[in-house]
Design an enzyme around this catalytic site. Structure first.
Site, mmCIF file in Angstrom:
data_model
loop_
_atom_site.group_PDB
_atom_site.id
_atom_site.type_symbol
_atom_site.label_atom_id
_atom_site.label_comp_id
_atom_site.label_asym_id
_atom_site.label_seq_id
_atom_site.Cartn_x
_atom_site.Cartn_y
_atom_site.Cartn_z
ATOM 1 C CD GLN A 1 -31.741 -51.288 -46.920
ATOM 2 O OE1 GLN A 1 -32.520 -50.961 -46.017
ATOM 3 N NE2 GLN A 1 -30.489 -51.626 -46.679
ATOM 4 C CG ASP B 1 -23.668 -48.216 -47.121
ATOM 5 O OD1 ASP B 1 -24.480 -47.721 -46.305
ATOM 6 O OD2 ASP B 1 -23.965 -49.153 -47.888
#
Ligand code: S3P
Length: 444
Positions: A168, A318
């Protein structure tokens, strides 16, 4: 909701929703390109719908044509317009952080906010580097949302070494670099997912990547003309993880998930499951829309503990909650190393994962940034009520655990599953039998 053991193994050939990372980026690049971008297989989860709404608010025409089929008429690099209202990014860290990068390079004022989970998450990791473009950010302590952004009229290109392994942050810097004159350079010490780099190229930007082991240097030539390009979104490996792990845990199961994205920077979980002794295979490997995809099959397996090195973490960041569930059913000691980043996800996922296991009779320990789960082959008791802390992956992991535990596992709130995996409960029941995951009459 609560999940109980099914009467038989899980069976099915399924398709899971589109990749969340690719879906966000497809909408953003579509908005920055000249022409109309056709997207198929878009994830229509809450997080991505927030990005679609934000791109509309920034002046792009975003239209849903059919299921997963979207069209974006872009405004060209530097062409986004000032939004008339606050941009609410809901639960999505990816949307918030990448949009900070987009806004930094446009001379407009915007305010970003999000739900209670997102408003707790650190934004300084993007606002600090992006401030060097000339953009100005003012937010709450730690740079947290709500955050006001005044983008730069003539942004400076950045030369930045990303201090944490974060796609990100890397992506935010690259997106800001689109509007800057000259070369933006980003260096990462640990390779993270490269969907931004791939999509930049796909839309016509010049991107150079130098890889040296795990270290990567990415250079982007600023102010390219991005041209609309079709995007075929692969099925999300992070969503495929849930039915595949469930199949490994429930006796008699065999499940195939079709067309799953196999970008090597996303497949750490699959490597790890194989190391645990999982009967796990890939077939039909092919390239669809420029992305490697394949059909993944998992069959019930006796698992053993595994030591996962820290440098694998970015490729499966994740997937740790559901891997921890798999480790609870494995024999032996599992150690997952270097999980500091898990503390700043939709919840403190390290703490939430330990609590998920503890509520169901499985002890886990945190040593520094490592998670350790030691099991002797005893059954998993279950019977707990798991707090999701507004975190979709904690909710899905808990439900997977309940499919193989002695007593059902309940979850306090499954609403957030829709952020990444709409249809999760009905898909799981389709494989396991109706009512295996059902409303819990009574939560303790
Ligand atoms: C994402 C990057 C990861 C991941 C998130 C999606 C992305 O976050 O956890 O779900 O699309 O770039 P970090 O890059 O911050 O680790």
């Amino acid at each position: 909701m609560r999940a109980a053991s099914p009467e038989r193994g899980l069976r099915g050939r399924l398709t899971v929703p589109g990749d969340k990372s690719v879906s966000h980026r497809a909408l953003m690049f579509g908005a920055l390109a000249v022409g109309t971008t056709e997207i198929t297989g878009l994830l229509e989860g809450e997080d991505v719908l927030r990005t679609a709404a934000a791109m509309r608010a920034l002046g792009a025409e975003v239209e849903r044509v059919g299921e997963g089929h979207w069209r974006v008429a872009g405004r060209g690099v530097g062409g986004l317009v000032e939004p008339a209202d606050v941009l609410d990014m809901g639960n999505s860290g990816t949307a918030a952080r990448l949009i900070c990068g987009l806004l930094a390079g446009h001379p407009i004022f915007a305010v970003l906010t999000g739900d209670a989970s997102l408003r707790k998450r650190p934004m300084k990791r993007v606002t600090e580097p992006l401030s060097a473009t000339g953009a100005r950010f003012s937010g709450r302590s730690g740079g947290r949302l709500p955050l006001a952004v005044e983008g730069a009229a003539d942004p400076m290109p950045l030369d930045y070494v990303v201090p944490v392994p974060s796609a990100q942050v890397k992506s935010a810097v690259l997106l800001a670099g689109l509007c800057a004159r000259g070369i933006t350079r980003v260096e990462e010490r640990e390779a993270t997912r490269d969907h931004t780099e791939n999509m930049l190229r796909h839309f016509g930007a010049v991107v150079r990547v130098e890889a040296d082991g795990n270290r990567r240097v990415i250079e982007l030539e600023g102010q390219p003309e991005l041209r609309a390009a079709p995007v075929v979104v692969p099925a999300d490996p992070s969503s495929a993880a849930f039915p595949l792990v469930a199949a490994l845990l429930v006796p008699g199961s065999e499940v195939t998930v079709q067309g799953v994205g196999l970008n090597p920077l996303r497949t750490g979980l699959f490597t790890t499951l194989r190391e645990m002794g999982a009967d796990f295979s890939v077939s039909g490997e092919r390239v669809e829309g420029g992305e490697a995809v394949g059909d993944l099959t998992a069959r019930f397996s006796a698992l053993r503990g595994v030591d996962v090195p820290g440098d694998r973490a970015p490729s499966m960041i994740d997937e740790y909650p559901v891997l921890a569930v798999a480790a609870a059913y494995a024999r032996g000691v599992s150690r997952f190393r270097g999980l500091a980043e898990l503390r700043v996800k939709e919840s403190d996922r390290l703490a939430a994962t330990v609590a998920l296991l503890a509520a169901n009779g499985v002890r886990a320990e945190v040593e520094g940034d490592d998670l350790i789960i030691a099991r002797d082959g005893a059954p998993v008791p279950g019977g707990g009520v798991v707090e999701t802390h507004m975190d979709h992956r904690i909710a899905m992991s808990a439900l997977v655990m309940g499919l193989a535990s002695e007593r059902p596992v309940a979850v306090d709130d499954t609403g957030f599953i829709d952020t990444s995996f709409p249809g999760f409960v009905s898909m799981m029941n389709g494989m396991a039998g109706e009512g295996v995951i059902a409303p819990a009459e009574e939560l303790a």
